[in-house]
Design an enzyme around this catalytic site. Sequence first.
Site, short mmCIF file in Angstrom:
data_model
loop_
_atom_site.label_atom_id
_atom_site.label_comp_id
_atom_site.label_asym_id
_atom_site.label_seq_id
_atom_site.Cartn_x
_atom_site.Cartn_y
_atom_site.Cartn_z
N HIS A 136 39.46 35.33 39.18
CA HIS A 136 38.61 36.42 39.67
C HIS A 136 39.12 36.90 41.01
O HIS A 136 39.70 36.14 41.78
CB HIS A 136 37.15 36.00 39.76
N HIS A 170 38.04 38.88 44.55
CA HIS A 170 36.91 39.26 45.40
C HIS A 170 37.21 40.59 46.09
O HIS A 170 38.29 40.75 46.65
CB HIS A 170 36.69 38.22 46.52
#
Length: 145
Positions: free
Chosen positions: A98, A100
């Site tokens: 992922h 950010h």
Amino acid sequence: MKCIFCSIVEKEREAAYVYEDKDFIAIMDKYPINIGHTLVLPKRHYSTLLDMPLNEISKLFVLTAHLAKAVVRSVNSDGFSIGQNNGEAANQLIPHVHVHIVPRHINDMTKWASRRFVTFEQLILVAEQIKNRLVVEEINNKPVI
Ligand SMILES: [Zn+2]
């Protein structure tokens, strides 16, 4: 226990969705550094970037840049930081790739990781070590440097 992000992808767990297409989703970080902190992730489970095909990484970061524009405009931030951690040593809390997007404001007091002072020779040495390990075939058979 099942991967938290896989559960979110499969809509088994609640999340604040920002974006979805056939390969990626973007959601709000449940514990934001700043308001607007968004996570962009592939639907398919990869623990780290090292497990992910380069063409998918490319799509992930193009999408991240696209979403960052919307994040910045939506919270009227002065800038933004992109963070992407791989492995426990890098403080990756959920082992599903992922990215950010963290909106930043002048004087928001949010600190990036602390910096080290090294010699130029040390920089060159590490640069050479990285160059020697680049897998040229994975970059369309073209050296990038
Ligand atoms: Zn997962």
